[in-house]
Design a protein around this motif. Structure first.
Motif, PDB file in Angstrom:
ATOM      1  N   ARG A  58       2.140  -8.494 -17.957  1.00 40.94           N
ATOM      2  CA  ARG A  58       3.043  -7.392 -17.636  1.00 40.94           C
ATOM      3  C   ARG A  58       2.417  -6.050 -17.980  1.00 40.94           C
ATOM      4  NH1 ARG A  58       9.090  -7.648 -19.847  1.00 40.94           N
ATOM      5  NH2 ARG A  58       9.033  -9.413 -18.383  1.00 40.94           N
ATOM      6  N   ARG A  59       1.768  -5.952 -19.142  1.00 42.02           N
ATOM      7  CA  ARG A  59       1.158  -4.674 -19.517  1.00 42.02           C
ATOM      8  C   ARG A  59      -0.025  -4.346 -18.603  1.00 42.02           C
ATOM      9  NH1 ARG A  59       1.394  -1.065 -23.437  1.00 42.02           N
ATOM     10  NH2 ARG A  59      -0.473   0.132 -23.951  1.00 42.02           N
ATOM     11  N   ILE A  60      -0.800  -5.349 -18.254  1.00 39.10           N
ATOM     12  CA  ILE A  60      -1.917  -5.116 -17.337  1.00 39.10           C
ATOM     13  C   ILE A  60      -1.399  -4.604 -15.993  1.00 39.10           C
ATOM     14  CG2 ILE A  60      -3.748  -6.255 -16.026  1.00 39.10           C
ATOM     15  CD1 ILE A  60      -4.128  -8.114 -18.411  1.00 39.10           C
ATOM     16  N   LEU A  61      -0.291  -5.182 -15.537  1.00 35.49           N
ATOM     17  CA  LEU A  61       0.279  -4.766 -14.256  1.00 35.49           C
ATOM     18  C   LEU A  61       0.789  -3.333 -14.310  1.00 35.49           C
ATOM     19  CD1 LEU A  61       1.347  -5.490 -11.375  1.00 35.49           C
ATOM     20  CD2 LEU A  61       3.467  -6.212 -12.506  1.00 35.49           C
ATOM     21  N   THR A  62       1.584  -3.022 -15.333  1.00 35.99           N
ATOM     22  CA  THR A  62       2.243  -1.714 -15.370  1.00 35.99           C
ATOM     23  C   THR A  62       1.314  -0.581 -15.798  1.00 35.99           C
ATOM     24  OG1 THR A  62       3.024  -2.181 -17.625  1.00 35.99           O
ATOM     25  CG2 THR A  62       4.498  -2.735 -15.794  1.00 35.99           C
ATOM     26  N   HIS A  63       0.329  -0.864 -16.662  1.00 32.98           N
ATOM     27  CA  HIS A  63      -0.511   0.194 -17.205  1.00 32.98           C
ATOM     28  C   HIS A  63      -1.889   0.299 -16.547  1.00 32.98           C
ATOM     29  CE1 HIS A  63       2.556  -0.053 -20.305  1.00 32.98           C
ATOM     30  NE2 HIS A  63       2.109   1.076 -20.834  1.00 32.98           N
ATOM     31  N   HIS A  64      -2.355  -0.762 -15.919  1.00 34.73           N
ATOM     32  CA  HIS A  64      -3.725  -0.754 -15.412  1.00 34.73           C
ATOM     33  C   HIS A  64      -3.830  -0.970 -13.900  1.00 34.73           C
ATOM     34  CE1 HIS A  64      -5.488  -0.802 -19.482  1.00 34.73           C
ATOM     35  NE2 HIS A  64      -4.464  -1.574 -19.793  1.00 34.73           N
ATOM     36  N   MET A  65      -2.855  -1.638 -13.295  1.00 38.98           N
ATOM     37  CA  MET A  65      -2.953  -1.955 -11.873  1.00 38.98           C
ATOM     38  C   MET A  65      -2.050  -1.091 -10.999  1.00 38.98           C
ATOM     39  SD  MET A  65      -3.156  -6.126 -12.242  1.00 38.98           S
ATOM     40  CE  MET A  65      -3.193  -6.440 -10.482  1.00 38.98           C
ATOM     41  N   LEU A  66      -0.786  -0.976 -11.365  1.00 36.00           N
ATOM     42  CA  LEU A  66       0.158  -0.228 -10.530  1.00 36.00           C
ATOM     43  C   LEU A  66      -0.194   1.252 -10.374  1.00 36.00           C
ATOM     44  CD1 LEU A  66       3.674  -1.712 -11.376  1.00 36.00           C
ATOM     45  CD2 LEU A  66       2.474  -1.763  -9.186  1.00 36.00           C
ATOM     46  N   PRO A  67      -0.636   1.951 -11.429  1.00 39.91           N
ATOM     47  CA  PRO A  67      -0.983   3.369 -11.226  1.00 39.91           C
ATOM     48  C   PRO A  67      -2.062   3.573 -10.170  1.00 39.91           C
ATOM     49  CG  PRO A  67      -0.765   2.895 -13.560  1.00 39.91           C
ATOM     50  CD  PRO A  67      -0.703   1.578 -12.861  1.00 39.91           C
ATOM     51  N   GLY A  68      -3.073   2.711 -10.144  1.00 47.37           N
ATOM     52  CA  GLY A  68      -4.119   2.856  -9.144  1.00 47.37           C
ATOM     53  C   GLY A  68      -3.680   2.430  -7.758  1.00 47.37           C
ATOM     54  N   ALA A  69      -2.664   1.544  -7.674  1.00 49.16           N
ATOM     55  CA  ALA A  69      -2.174   1.084  -6.379  1.00 49.16           C
ATOM     56  C   ALA A  69      -1.146   2.026  -5.776  1.00 49.16           C
ATOM     57  CB  ALA A  69      -1.558  -0.308  -6.527  1.00 49.16           C
ATOM     58  N   LEU A  70      -0.681   3.009  -6.550  1.00 53.27           N
ATOM     59  CA  LEU A  70       0.389   3.886  -6.089  1.00 53.27           C
ATOM     60  C   LEU A  70       0.102   4.605  -4.769  1.00 53.27           C
ATOM     61  CD1 LEU A  70       3.164   5.080  -6.667  1.00 53.27           C
ATOM     62  CD2 LEU A  70       2.054   6.851  -8.046  1.00 53.27           C
ATOM     63  N   PRO A  71      -1.099   5.169  -4.555  1.00 58.50           N
ATOM     64  CA  PRO A  71      -1.337   5.850  -3.268  1.00 58.50           C
ATOM     65  C   PRO A  71      -1.147   4.951  -2.056  1.00 58.50           C
ATOM     66  CG  PRO A  71      -3.022   6.461  -4.853  1.00 58.50           C
ATOM     67  CD  PRO A  71      -2.231   5.349  -5.473  1.00 58.50           C
ATOM     68  N   ALA A  72      -1.662   3.732  -2.122  1.00 61.57           N
ATOM     69  CA  ALA A  72      -1.514   2.815  -0.990  1.00 61.57           C
ATOM     70  C   ALA A  72      -0.054   2.421  -0.795  1.00 61.57           C
ATOM     71  CB  ALA A  72      -2.370   1.566  -1.200  1.00 61.57           C
ATOM     72  N   VAL A  73       0.667   2.207  -1.892  1.00 62.53           N
ATOM     73  CA  VAL A  73       2.083   1.843  -1.798  1.00 62.53           C
ATOM     74  C   VAL A  73       2.885   2.998  -1.214  1.00 62.53           C
ATOM     75  CG1 VAL A  73       4.116   1.194  -3.137  1.00 62.53           C
ATOM     76  CG2 VAL A  73       1.890   0.212  -3.700  1.00 62.53           C
ATOM     77  N   ALA A  74       2.597   4.230  -1.634  1.00 59.98           N
ATOM     78  CA  ALA A  74       3.314   5.395  -1.114  1.00 59.98           C
ATOM     79  C   ALA A  74       3.064   5.577   0.374  1.00 59.98           C
ATOM     80  CB  ALA A  74       2.889   6.654  -1.875  1.00 59.98           C
ATOM     81  N   ALA A  75       1.822   5.367   0.805  1.00 56.75           N
ATOM     82  CA  ALA A  75       1.513   5.486   2.231  1.00 56.75           C
ATOM     83  C   ALA A  75       2.252   4.423   3.043  1.00 56.75           C
ATOM     84  CB  ALA A  75       0.009   5.367   2.447  1.00 56.75           C
ATOM     85  N   GLY A  76       2.337   3.200   2.508  1.00 61.41           N
ATOM     86  CA  GLY A  76       3.069   2.144   3.201  1.00 61.41           C
ATOM     87  C   GLY A  76       4.544   2.446   3.323  1.00 61.41           C
ATOM     88  N   LEU A  77       5.146   2.999   2.265  1.00 61.25           N
ATOM     89  CA  LEU A  77       6.563   3.349   2.311  1.00 61.25           C
ATOM     90  C   LEU A  77       6.822   4.470   3.303  1.00 61.25           C
ATOM     91  CD1 LEU A  77       7.635   3.199  -1.440  1.00 61.25           C
ATOM     92  CD2 LEU A  77       8.389   1.713   0.416  1.00 61.25           C
ATOM     93  N   ALA A  78       5.931   5.453   3.337  1.00 63.92           N
ATOM     94  CA  ALA A  78       6.109   6.547   4.295  1.00 63.92           C
ATOM     95  C   ALA A  78       6.041   6.040   5.730  1.00 63.92           C
ATOM     96  CB  ALA A  78       5.047   7.620   4.061  1.00 63.92           C
ATOM     97  N   THR A  79       5.131   5.107   5.987  1.00 65.44           N
ATOM     98  CA  THR A  79       5.062   4.499   7.316  1.00 65.44           C
ATOM     99  C   THR A  79       6.332   3.714   7.615  1.00 65.44           C
ATOM    100  OG1 THR A  79       2.656   4.317   7.087  1.00 65.44           O
ATOM    101  CG2 THR A  79       3.703   2.994   8.797  1.00 65.44           C
ATOM    102  N   SER A  80       6.867   3.047   6.602  1.00 67.03           N
ATOM    103  CA  SER A  80       8.104   2.288   6.781  1.00 67.03           C
ATOM    104  C   SER A  80       9.264   3.189   7.153  1.00 67.03           C
ATOM    105  CB  SER A  80       8.444   1.525   5.503  1.00 67.03           C
ATOM    106  OG  SER A  80       7.583   0.426   5.327  1.00 67.03           O
ATOM    107  N   ALA A  81       9.255   4.423   6.651  1.00 67.74           N
ATOM    108  CA  ALA A  81      10.351   5.342   6.979  1.00 67.74           C
ATOM    109  C   ALA A  81      10.445   5.559   8.485  1.00 67.74           C
ATOM    110  CB  ALA A  81      10.145   6.676   6.253  1.00 67.74           C
ATOM    111  N   GLY A  82       9.292   5.747   9.126  1.00 64.84           N
ATOM    112  CA  GLY A  82       9.298   5.903  10.572  1.00 64.84           C
ATOM    113  C   GLY A  82       9.768   4.643  11.279  1.00 64.84           C
ATOM    114  N   MET A  83       9.322   3.484  10.796  1.00 65.92           N
ATOM    115  CA  MET A  83       9.758   2.221  11.401  1.00 65.92           C
ATOM    116  C   MET A  83      11.256   1.997  11.213  1.00 65.92           C
ATOM    117  SD  MET A  83       6.643  -0.317  10.256  1.00 65.92           S
ATOM    118  CE  MET A  83       4.936   0.008  10.720  1.00 65.92           C
ATOM    119  N   LEU A  84      11.773   2.379  10.048  1.00 64.49           N
ATOM    120  CA  LEU A  84      13.189   2.189   9.774  1.00 64.49           C
ATOM    121  C   LEU A  84      14.050   3.040  10.695  1.00 64.49           C
ATOM    122  CD1 LEU A  84      13.219   2.065   5.871  1.00 64.49           C
ATOM    123  CD2 LEU A  84      13.853   0.222   7.414  1.00 64.49           C
ATOM    124  N   LEU A  85      13.711   4.310  10.836  1.00 57.85           N
ATOM    125  CA  LEU A  85      14.507   5.183  11.696  1.00 57.85           C
ATOM    126  C   LEU A  85      14.358   4.799  13.160  1.00 57.85           C
ATOM    127  CD1 LEU A  85      13.998   8.622   9.927  1.00 57.85           C
ATOM    128  CD2 LEU A  85      16.023   7.169   9.926  1.00 57.85           C
TER     129      LEU A  85
END
Length: 337
Positions: free
Chosen positions: A249-276
């Motif tokens: 859990r600590r490895i995920l929250t402190h070491h992996m998720l922060p670096g994955a945030l840009p890709a996750v944010a880009a995917g969510l933004a793309t999803s917004a267009g698909m949702l609408l």
């Protein structure tokens, strides 16, 4: 390593430090202004394409909205009243000049576009935001669970389910949900009834449209989260954290998720267009009081200002989310440097 640095840089030369304080703020503001200008330009181009596409449809709004049996003289007078006798570029320019003041023009039936959209658009926005939150929460949970068990049964099951969910169109998911949760189980209403304020009468009428929109996007974003976390897991600092015996859990929250945030944010933004975009189909199937019915009627009437108004409202919301995703991505990359 020292020898390599010596050959690339003269002895005694200082390594340039990243900008700090006011310089960093100015750099960030300039980056944000450039990204906003680029998104705004893309929206203007999209609106121009919409104007041209509606113009290319067979017939025109004068004929589509005229009384049955109207003669040629009456149609010609109606075209002149609607401004259809002017060049398309002139009409587009006149419509665009009203946007800064919030004026989206007038429909072919004499109503203000902003008045027509004032009720349905908030309903669609509510449905889209809830679906985006559900998609993010579900994808983050499933993608993280899968990434922490690479190659295991859970990883393979989640990957297969996510791929299947994303491959299903919204109308297929909608029909399946209607059959399972409404017709057979009888848990949820099949259609949405509208209250006096124009919103759904009850919260449970939101559930089926919400699930129909969110399920494909949960599949899409689960794969993005899983891939981004897998990339982070291969980095040296994550491997070092594993060797140090830190909890998963600590490895995920402190070491992996922060670096994955840009890709996750880009995917969510793309999803917004698909949702609408998918909301138009889902709202029609569930009789949801959103912009889906408005857009369908506007296309039938060849009502260019109303179609463009719908695109402008949804495009502005999507562009804002894409801009936020761009800022997250560029900020994260800037901090890594």
């Amino acid at each position: 390593m020292a020898g390599t640095l010596t050959t690339l840089q003269p002895p005694g030369a200082a390594v340039p430090a990243p900008p700090r304080g006011p310089a960093r703020i100015l750099q960030g503001a300039g980056r944000a202004a450039w990204l906003a200008a680029r998104r705004l330009a893309m929206l203007v181009v999209l609106l121009a394409v919409v104007f041209a596409a509606v113009e290319a449809l067979p017939g025109d709004t004068a004929g589509a909205t005229a009384d049955r049996g109207a003669g040629a003289a009456e149609l010609a007078a109606r075209r002149a009243a609607l401004g259809l006798d002017r060049p398309l570029a002139t009409r587009f320019w006149d419509w665009m000049t009203g946007l800064p003041t919030g004026d989206l023009g007038t429909t072919a039936r004499g109503e203000r576009v902003t008045d027509v959209l004032s009720g349905p658009f908030p309903n669609t926005l509510l449905l889209g935001v809830l679906a985006l939150v559900l998609a993010f929460s579900g994808a983050l949970a499933l993608g993280s669970w899968s990434a922490l068990r690479p190659g295991g049964r859970a990883d393979r099951t989640i990957d297969a389910a996510a791929t299947t969910a994303f491959a299903l169109p919204e109308f297929v998911v909608s029909v399946a949900l209607l059959l399972l949760l409404s017709q057979w189980a009888g848990w949820l209403p099949a259609v949405t009834l509208t209250g006096p304020d124009g919103a759904p009468e009850s919260w449970n009428m939101l559930v089926l449209p919400l699930l129909a929109l969110a399920i494909p996007q949960i599949g899409w974003n689960t794969r993005i989260v899983r891939g981004a976390l897998a990339d982070q897991a291969a980095l040296p600092h994550v491997k070092a954290a594993v060797l140090d015996g830190l909890s998963r859990r600590r490895i995920l929250t402190h070491h992996m998720l922060p670096g994955a945030l840009p890709a996750v944010a880009a995917g969510l933004a793309t999803s917004a267009g698909m949702l609408l975009g998918g909301a138009v189909v889902v709202e029609t199937l569930f009789n949801y009081p959103g912009i889906g019915a408005v857009l369908a009627g506007a296309i039938t009437d060849r009502d260019t200002p109303l179609v463009a108004g719908v695109v402008a409202a949804t495009g502005a919301a999507i562009s804002l989310l894409l801009l936020l995703a761009d800022l997250v991505r560029t900020t994260a990359l800037g901090e890594r440097r």
